[in-house]
Design an enzyme around this catalytic site. Structure first.
Site, mmCIF file in Angstrom:
data_model
loop_
_atom_site.group_PDB
_atom_site.id
_atom_site.type_symbol
_atom_site.label_atom_id
_atom_site.label_comp_id
_atom_site.label_asym_id
_atom_site.label_seq_id
_atom_site.Cartn_x
_atom_site.Cartn_y
_atom_site.Cartn_z
ATOM 1 N N ARG A 89 -6.405 7.868 4.866
ATOM 2 C CA ARG A 89 -5.223 8.716 3.651
ATOM 3 C C ARG A 89 -6.219 8.763 1.825
ATOM 4 N NH1 ARG A 89 -0.689 5.608 0.458
ATOM 5 N NH2 ARG A 89 -1.131 7.347 -0.960
ATOM 6 N N HIS A 133 -1.139 11.576 -6.319
ATOM 7 C CA HIS A 133 -1.382 9.791 -6.339
ATOM 8 C C HIS A 133 -1.318 9.612 -8.348
ATOM 9 C CE1 HIS A 133 -1.686 6.227 -4.322
ATOM 10 N NE2 HIS A 133 -1.870 5.684 -5.812
ATOM 11 N N GLU A 178 4.658 7.005 -3.672
ATOM 12 C CA GLU A 178 5.478 6.501 -5.323
ATOM 13 C C GLU A 178 5.708 7.218 -5.986
ATOM 14 O OE1 GLU A 178 3.118 2.786 -6.149
ATOM 15 O OE2 GLU A 178 3.255 2.559 -3.667
ATOM 16 N N ASN A 304 5.456 2.560 1.707
ATOM 17 C CA ASN A 304 4.274 1.261 0.964
ATOM 18 C C ASN A 304 4.981 0.192 0.287
ATOM 19 O OD1 ASN A 304 2.701 3.612 1.097
ATOM 20 N ND2 ASN A 304 2.384 4.198 -1.857
ATOM 21 N N TYR A 306 4.558 -4.365 -0.691
ATOM 22 C CA TYR A 306 3.605 -5.047 -0.895
ATOM 23 C C TYR A 306 4.306 -6.458 -1.100
ATOM 24 C CZ TYR A 306 -0.028 -1.527 -2.359
ATOM 25 O OH TYR A 306 -0.619 -0.664 -1.602
ATOM 26 N N GLU A 363 0.690 2.038 3.228
ATOM 27 C CA GLU A 363 0.517 1.172 2.139
ATOM 28 C C GLU A 363 0.752 -0.337 1.995
ATOM 29 O OE1 GLU A 363 0.266 1.461 -2.708
ATOM 30 O OE2 GLU A 363 -0.382 3.890 -2.005
HETATM 31 C C1 FCB Z 1 0.523 0.781 -5.617
HETATM 32 C C2 FCB Z 1 -0.407 2.139 -5.392
HETATM 33 C C3 FCB Z 1 -2.070 2.009 -5.316
HETATM 34 C C4 FCB Z 1 -2.451 0.580 -5.900
HETATM 35 C C5 FCB Z 1 -1.182 -0.149 -5.007
HETATM 36 C C6 FCB Z 1 -1.983 -1.412 -5.605
HETATM 37 O O1 FCB Z 1 1.591 1.163 -5.356
HETATM 38 O O2 FCB Z 1 0.163 3.536 -5.094
HETATM 39 O O3 FCB Z 1 -2.563 3.272 -5.907
HETATM 40 O O4 FCB Z 1 -2.612 0.920 -6.859
HETATM 41 O O5 FCB Z 1 -0.242 -0.025 -5.426
#
Ligand code: FCB
Length: 454
Positions: A89, A133, A178, A304, A306, A363
């Site tokens: 991607r 992006h 995002e 995405n 985290y 992500e």
């Molecule tokens: C996300 C972004 C990516 C990167 C990661 C850690 O928010 O999409 O570009 O910065 O975090």
């Protein structure tokens, strides 16, 4: 389970529940890796401008060179192929292909993506192109940027240009990455480009992104046979910091005003009531003429994910909230609270609430202060742990009936982490920036074994 890990990290065991055609990939973005900022006709984007503002970036750096991927893409793709990646991607730089944002395209810029796509296909790696992006051409920011309704047309023309150029070979498309980060961090918090601090502007930017998604998707579908089109939404787990009524309400409002703000319209429901109340109460909708945007017609929803964000209310006022990791929780170098169960729960929740046709984790990854050891290797044990736990969470979600079809690690290479510059390393491949030397970390070899089924 190996004796050094409190949970399963063995790729053979972790790979077992996944179907053989599951898409294991890497994710990256143009400004964070390409460099070659002033080459072959590329014009500045808002990130080139923002990175030069004093104090904007932690280490005063910019993406002028980054990972020099523009020149090193062939070797990078070869390495990706060697690791067995099934998909990559990447994002296209609007400033590279349309230097003034609209109108005349830039052949050398388009040629770069042509070569990149051919190299990927040659290496057996499926390209997934993300059109945006965050790196809007500065020329368009000067005309009002995404706060201007005209951005819908600008973006659609840009999408059509790439669809015409690459659509014979690229079937997987993403319109935006995002949109909440772009709109809110860039136009309300001011910590990302273009560095504005005005909520009504941020709300307009969000709205125009949703409209641009709908219009561009239609254009891509008309130009590309069998196109699969999606968007990557960042949904981290939102939790109430305590059991108090006030914190719980704050968490619900935040999740609605941020995540559902995009998801509800995308799935044809218009803006969410709770989020509308919160934004209105905080004055974010003052002078904004808000009409629900068209639904998104997504072939897949990109997630995405985290961390877990805990919300506590400082007062009863909307947006007077503290949001972040709970003190003492297990965190990465980003101070992000590690919560693999939150990934499983978020996938299940998205499936139950919106029933997207497919979900891809577009992500997931972790920053740690990696160093090359005396043996010339990077033993990034904490990253392997992070990834293993999140991959297991994806398997749990699949087991619970969620149609997850892919998982893309953020990121292939260490790269430019926006306002944190080069101070955070997310790559599975280490980059020594002075020499541009690439060293696959232990996590890259672990991922390679996972993809190969152990
Ligand atoms: C996300 C972004 C990516 C990167 C990661 C850690 O928010 O999409 O570009 O910065 O975090």
């Amino acid at each position: 389970m190996s004796p050094s890990h409190p949970f399963e990290t063995d790729p053979a065991v972790l790979a077992r529940p996944f179907p053989t055609d599951f898409t294991w990939g890497f994710a990256a973005s143009a400004y964070q890796i390409e460099g070659a900022a002033a080459e072959d006709g590329r014009s500045p984007s808002i990130w080139d401008t923002f990175a030069r503002q004093p104090g904007a970036i932690a280490d005063d750096s910019n993406g002028d060179v980054a990972c020099d991927h523009y020149h090193r893409y062939a070797a990078d793709v070869a390495l990706m192929g060697e690791l067995g990646a099934r998909a990559y991607r990447f994002s296209s730089s609007w400033s590279r292909v349309l230097p003034t944002g609209t109108g005349v395209s830039n052949r050398p810029g388009l040629d770069f993506y042509d070569r990149l796509v051919d190299a990927l296909l040659g290496a057996g790696v499926q390209p997934l192109i993300n059109l945006f992006h965050w790196d809007l051409p500065q020329a368009l920011q000067d005309r009002g940027g995404f706060a201007d309704r005209q951005a819908v047309g600008w973006f659609t023309d840009y999408a059509a240009l790439l669809a015409t150029t690459l659509g014979d070979r690229v079937k997987d498309w993403m319109t935006f990455n995002e949109p909440a980060c772009y709109a809110f961090l860039g136009h309300a918090d001011g910590i990302h480009a273009p560095g504005l601090q005005d909520w009504p502007t941020a709300i307009r930017v969000a709205d125009n992104q949703l409209r641009a998604h709908a219009a561009a998707s239609e254009a891509i579908r008309a130009l590309v046979d069998d196109a699969k089109i999606g968007m990557a939404i960042d949904v981290n787990q939102v939790a109430s910091a305590t059991d108090s009524e006030r914190d719980r309400r704050a968490a619900e409002q935040w999740s609605s005003a941020r995540d559902a703000w995009f998801l509800d319209p995308l799935f044809g429901r218009g803006y969410p009531t709770l989020g509308l109340e919160a934004h209105r109460e905080a004055g974010h909708l003052d002078d904004v003429d808000l009409v629900d945007p068209p639904a998104g017609d997504l072939d897949y929803l990109g997630l995405n994910y985290y961390r877990r964000d805990s919300v506590s209310a400082r007062s009863d006022r909307a947006f007077d909230w503290d949001i972040g990791a709970v003190a003492g929780s297990e965190q990465t170098q980003m101070d992000w609270h590690i919560a693999p169960d939150g990934l499983r729960d978020t996938l299940v929740d998205l499936h139950q609430r919106y029933a997207p046709r497919e979900i891809a984790v577009t992500e997931n990854g972790a920053a740690y202060p990696d160093t090359i050891g005396p043996d010339g290797q990077v033993h990034d044990v904490p990253r392997v742990d992070y990834l293993a736990r999140h991959v297991a969470a994806v398997a749990d979600a699949i087991g619970a009936g969620v149609p997850v079809t892919g998982y893309y690690v953020w990121s292939f290479l260490d790269n430019y982490e926006w306002s944190l510059g080069y101070t955070r390393r997310f790559g599975l491949v280490h980059v020594e920036y002075a020499s541009q030397r690439r060293t696959p970390k232990d996590s890259a070899r672990w991922y390679q074994r996972l993809i190969a089924g152990g």
